[in-house]
Design an enzyme around this catalytic site. Structure first.
Site, PDB file in Angstrom:
ATOM      1  N   ASP A 246      10.701 -42.001  99.403  1.00 41.28           N
ATOM      2  CA  ASP A 246      10.886 -43.352  99.911  1.00 41.28           C
ATOM      3  C   ASP A 246      12.013 -43.338 100.942  1.00 41.28           C
ATOM      4  OD1 ASP A 246      11.028 -46.158 100.059  1.00 41.28           O
ATOM      5  OD2 ASP A 246      10.550 -46.344  97.930  1.00 41.28           O
TER       6      ASP A 246
ATOM      7  N   ASP B 172      10.224 -47.920 103.769  1.00 43.25           N
ATOM      8  CA  ASP B 172      10.629 -49.244 103.294  1.00 43.25           C
ATOM      9  C   ASP B 172      10.663 -50.249 104.450  1.00 43.25           C
ATOM     10  OD1 ASP B 172      11.784 -50.729 100.989  1.00 43.25           O
ATOM     11  OD2 ASP B 172      13.554 -50.876 102.274  1.00 43.25           O
TER      12      ASP B 172
ATOM     13  N   GLU C 241       5.684 -50.050 104.214  1.00 46.42           N
ATOM     14  CA  GLU C 241       5.768 -51.344 103.529  1.00 46.42           C
ATOM     15  C   GLU C 241       5.933 -52.414 104.594  1.00 46.42           C
ATOM     16  OE1 GLU C 241       8.335 -53.674 100.120  1.00 46.42           O
ATOM     17  OE2 GLU C 241       9.333 -52.637 101.735  1.00 46.42           O
TER      18      GLU C 241
ATOM     19  N   HIS D 204       7.775 -52.023  92.065  1.00 46.20           N
ATOM     20  CA  HIS D 204       9.067 -52.340  91.444  1.00 46.20           C
ATOM     21  C   HIS D 204       9.633 -53.684  91.895  1.00 46.20           C
ATOM     22  CE1 HIS D 204       9.724 -50.699  95.357  1.00 46.20           C
ATOM     23  NE2 HIS D 204      10.943 -51.177  95.349  1.00 46.20           N
ATOM     24  N   ASP D 205       8.962 -54.368  92.807  1.00 44.78           N
ATOM     25  CA  ASP D 205       9.424 -55.686  93.268  1.00 44.78           C
ATOM     26  C   ASP D 205       8.554 -56.819  92.739  1.00 44.78           C
ATOM     27  OD1 ASP D 205      11.346 -54.474  94.924  1.00 44.78           O
ATOM     28  OD2 ASP D 205       9.953 -54.375  96.619  1.00 44.78           O
TER      29      ASP D 205
HETATM   30  O1  TEU Z   1      11.312 -54.638  99.597  1.00 44.21           O
HETATM   31  C1  TEU Z   1      11.105 -55.486 100.667  1.00 44.21           C
HETATM   32  C2  TEU Z   1      10.945 -56.913 100.386  1.00 44.21           C
HETATM   33  O2  TEU Z   1      11.222 -57.734 101.242  1.00 44.21           O
HETATM   34  C3  TEU Z   1      10.422 -57.433  99.144  1.00 44.21           C
HETATM   35  O3  TEU Z   1       9.688 -56.666  98.347  1.00 44.21           O
HETATM   36  C4  TEU Z   1      11.488 -58.139  98.429  1.00 44.21           C
HETATM   37  O4  TEU Z   1      12.080 -57.362  97.434  1.00 44.21           O
HETATM   38  C5  TEU Z   1      10.938 -59.356  97.786  1.00 44.21           C
HETATM   39  O5  TEU Z   1       9.848 -59.818  98.473  1.00 44.21           O
HETATM   40  C6  TEU Z   1      11.951 -60.437  97.809  1.00 44.21           C
HETATM   41  O6  TEU Z   1      11.392 -61.560  97.226  1.00 44.21           O
HETATM   42  C7  TEU Z   1      11.828 -53.380  99.838  1.00 44.21           C
HETATM   43  C8  TEU Z   1      12.007 -52.638  98.545  1.00 44.21           C
HETATM   44  O7  TEU Z   1      10.775 -52.411  97.949  1.00 44.21           O
HETATM   45  C9  TEU Z   1      12.962 -53.420  97.674  1.00 44.21           C
HETATM   46  O8  TEU Z   1      13.097 -52.888  96.403  1.00 44.21           O
HETATM   47  C10 TEU Z   1      14.275 -53.472  98.383  1.00 44.21           C
HETATM   48  O9  TEU Z   1      15.149 -54.300  97.692  1.00 44.21           O
HETATM   49  C11 TEU Z   1      14.131 -53.992  99.822  1.00 44.21           C
HETATM   50  O10 TEU Z   1      13.048 -53.401 100.519  1.00 44.21           O
HETATM   51  C12 TEU Z   1      15.373 -53.665 100.614  1.00 44.21           C
HETATM   52  O11 TEU Z   1      15.454 -52.302 100.855  1.00 44.21           O
END
Ligand code: TEU
Length: 550
Positions: free
Chosen positions: A96, A197, A248, A322-323
């Protein structure tokens, strides 16, 4: 050569996967110990979320040193062993890369703060509009302003995420070169894939106030993003045909994704988009409670499935990461039809056109965590929003209800390996509480049970390998407006696949418009299937995958 259209990716969130040394945090050796489990599931790749040196304000998405492994997760030797052992099992590793921002503890940012102009240009520093007024009204994704004031420069730096995650300035060629070096370093360690990311946020456009929203339209799919991705591709992984990459894409558009993941565009192999996971939001507002909109869910999935195919571009298909909250809690029914609905939801994704991703524990039917007190939550976004919601006038009780549904911690509780102490995740005290339902949702029990969600997921992964129509076929939605059924057809060289899924707890009869007796059922979540002529009688959350070869 591995064909990513036939592959399945398993996502590991190391902190919550398996703790090999009893400190309460999962680690790299923990992944190595569980490789047989991942192999038995049939996964071809493991995407491991960041384990680089980091203050862990955002669980590793705040990288301090891209070349070093955070000691909490292990050592470089541990990583090399993991790569070797995975290789022996025919599993490839996907890392990642968090390149939109670094931790403010990164050496580059520290030098910037010392006033080194060259390093200040690695980031995005701007003058305020007036004393005490940030350069723009943009909001951080984690709440509050996206700008942080730095007194010694009388300037602000941009952070689209946490205040300790400073956005990099991709317009600076030196930044892009440094990032290429990092990619090459990890390629040299034998990894075979990358997840990038929020990579569609790297090219910022005009720094203007947004009178319509939080600022995202000024930096999402920005002016040079395609150019920068092509450059990265050509300078690094593009030279290795076996490499797979996934970007992403935050709040992206189809038109941009045709390019990000187009067959001939030389950017990325595939994209994650999130529109289908906002059907229980109010517009872009996540921190509300609304029932999920089934029609919208179908419309979005169908549109992405068909249009990406028309433009010869490739999707990553998924429900969980994970989000995201756990899908069975979100679109299924954990109370009455936990098993049926988890299997049905898995079927929807795994029979689609795209590379499926399974997030650890999804294959067990793990549910949302059920936290009821703020002391149980760990995620920076949840902690911030718990406060923000109450500042907006909501009661504490209401804020808890919203968190219980939307918090990212729902997916971050430890992997449930056994029904025993701490779900077999750790010998110590876990960094985040284990879900109570591990007594009946756990890998050990499900491995023994042929009817378990785990056994079903193994079959799903195998289907894609066995049936070319799943990997390569065209996609056609069926009976689009049906209020409870999602059904679609895949076709490929005389083969036809019908996927029929009841999304609700009520029985329904589905009419297919073609003779179902000509098909055989290759997978379903009930013991038998009740089809006759052109009709399928569907029980609660029933799904079936029907196949025929002409
Ligand atoms: O996530 C990006 C992101 O904007 C979303 O998944 C966010 O966590 C969510 O929509 C907010 O409501 C990526 C990663 O997957 C995440 O874990 C990180 O926190 C984020 O980028 C920052 O690096």
């Amino acid at each position: 050569m591995a064909d990513f259209r036939k592959s399945t990716v398993y996502q590991v969130y190391p902190k919550s996967f398996y703790d090999s040394n009893g400190d309460g945090l999962g680690d790299l050796r923990g992944i190595t110990e569980k490789l047989d489990y991942i192999r038995d599931l049939g996964a071809d790749y493991i995407w491991i979320t960041p384990f680089f040196v980091s203050p862990q304000n955002d669980n590793g998405y705040d990288v301090e040193d891209y070349y070093k492994i955070d000691p909490r997760y292990g050592t470089m030797e541990d990583f090399e062993e993991l790569a070797r052992e995975a290789g022996k099992r025919g599993i490839r590793l996907m890392l990642d890369m968090v390149f939109n921002h670094t931790s403010t503890r990164h050496e580059w940012f520290r030098k910037a703060m010392e006033g080194d102009e060259a390093y200040k240009d690695f980031y995005i520093f701007r003058k305020g509009k007036a004393p005490g007024v940030p350069p723009t009204n943009w909001e951080s994704k984690f709440g509050g302003s996206a700008w942080e004031y730095v007194e010694q420069f009388d300037e602000y730096y941009l952070h689209l995420f946490d205040v300790t995650q400073a956005d990099l300035n991709w317009d600076n060629p030196r930044v892009r070169e440094e990032l290429q070096k990092i990619v090459r370093f990890w390629m040299g360690k034998g990894v075979k894939g990358f997840r990038f990311d929020v990579v569609n946020l790297i090219s910022k456009g005009a720094f203007e106030d947004d009178d319509q929203g939080d600022g995202r339209r000024f930096y999402t799919d920005g002016p040079h993003v395609h150019e920068y991705l092509k450059e990265l591709n050509e300078a690094t992984f593009g030279t290795d045909a076996e490499f797979i990459t996934v970007g992403e894409m935050s709040s992206t558009t189809l038109e941009n994704c045709y390019r990000y993941a187009g067959e001939d565009s030389h950017e990325l192999s595939m994209v994650f988009s999130f529109h289908h996971l906002k059907v229980d939001f109010m517009g872009n507002e996540k921190w509300v409670i609304v029932p999920f909109d089934f029609q919208k869910l179908k419309d979005i999935l169908y549109e992405w499935q068909t249009k990406m195919a028309e433009h010869r571009a490739w999707n990553a298909v998924f429900w969980c990461n994970h989000d995201q909250p756990r899908v069975v809690s979100r679109f299924g029914n954990v109370k009455k039809y936990w098993k049926e609905s988890a299997k049905m939801l898995g079927t929807v994704v795994h029979c689609m056109r795209g590379t499926p991703y399974i997030y650890q524990g999804e294959e067990l039917g793990m549910t949302n965590c059920g936290f009821t007190d703020i002391s149980q939550y760990r995620d920076v976004e949840s902690l911030n929003h718990f406060r923000i919601l109450q500042d907006k006038g909501l009661s504490e009780e209401n804020a808890y209800q919203i968190l219980a549904i939307h918090s990212r911690d729902n997916s971050r509780t430890p992997m449930q390996w056994t029904g025993g102490r701490q779900a077999g995740f750790t010998e110590g005290e876990p960094w985040i509480q284990v879900s109570e339902n591990h007594s009946f949702i756990n890998a050990e029990d499900e491995e023994r049970d042929e009817d378990s969600i785990l056994s079903y997921y193994r079959k799903l992964v195998q289907l894609r390998k066995d049936y070319d129509v799943i990997a390569y076929g065209d996609f056609e939605p069926l009976d689009v407006r049906n209020p409870s059924v999602m059904a679609y057809k895949r076709t490929w060289e005389g083969q036809e696949l019908l996927v029929i899924c009841n999304f609700y707890g009520k029985e329904t009869v589905w009419s297919s418009g073609q003779d179902l007796d000509a098909f055989c059922c290759i997978l379903g979540n009930y013991e038998d299937q009740r089809t006759e002529k052109d009709r399928a009688a569907l029980r609660p959350y029933e799904c079936m995958v029907l196949y025929r070869k002409k």
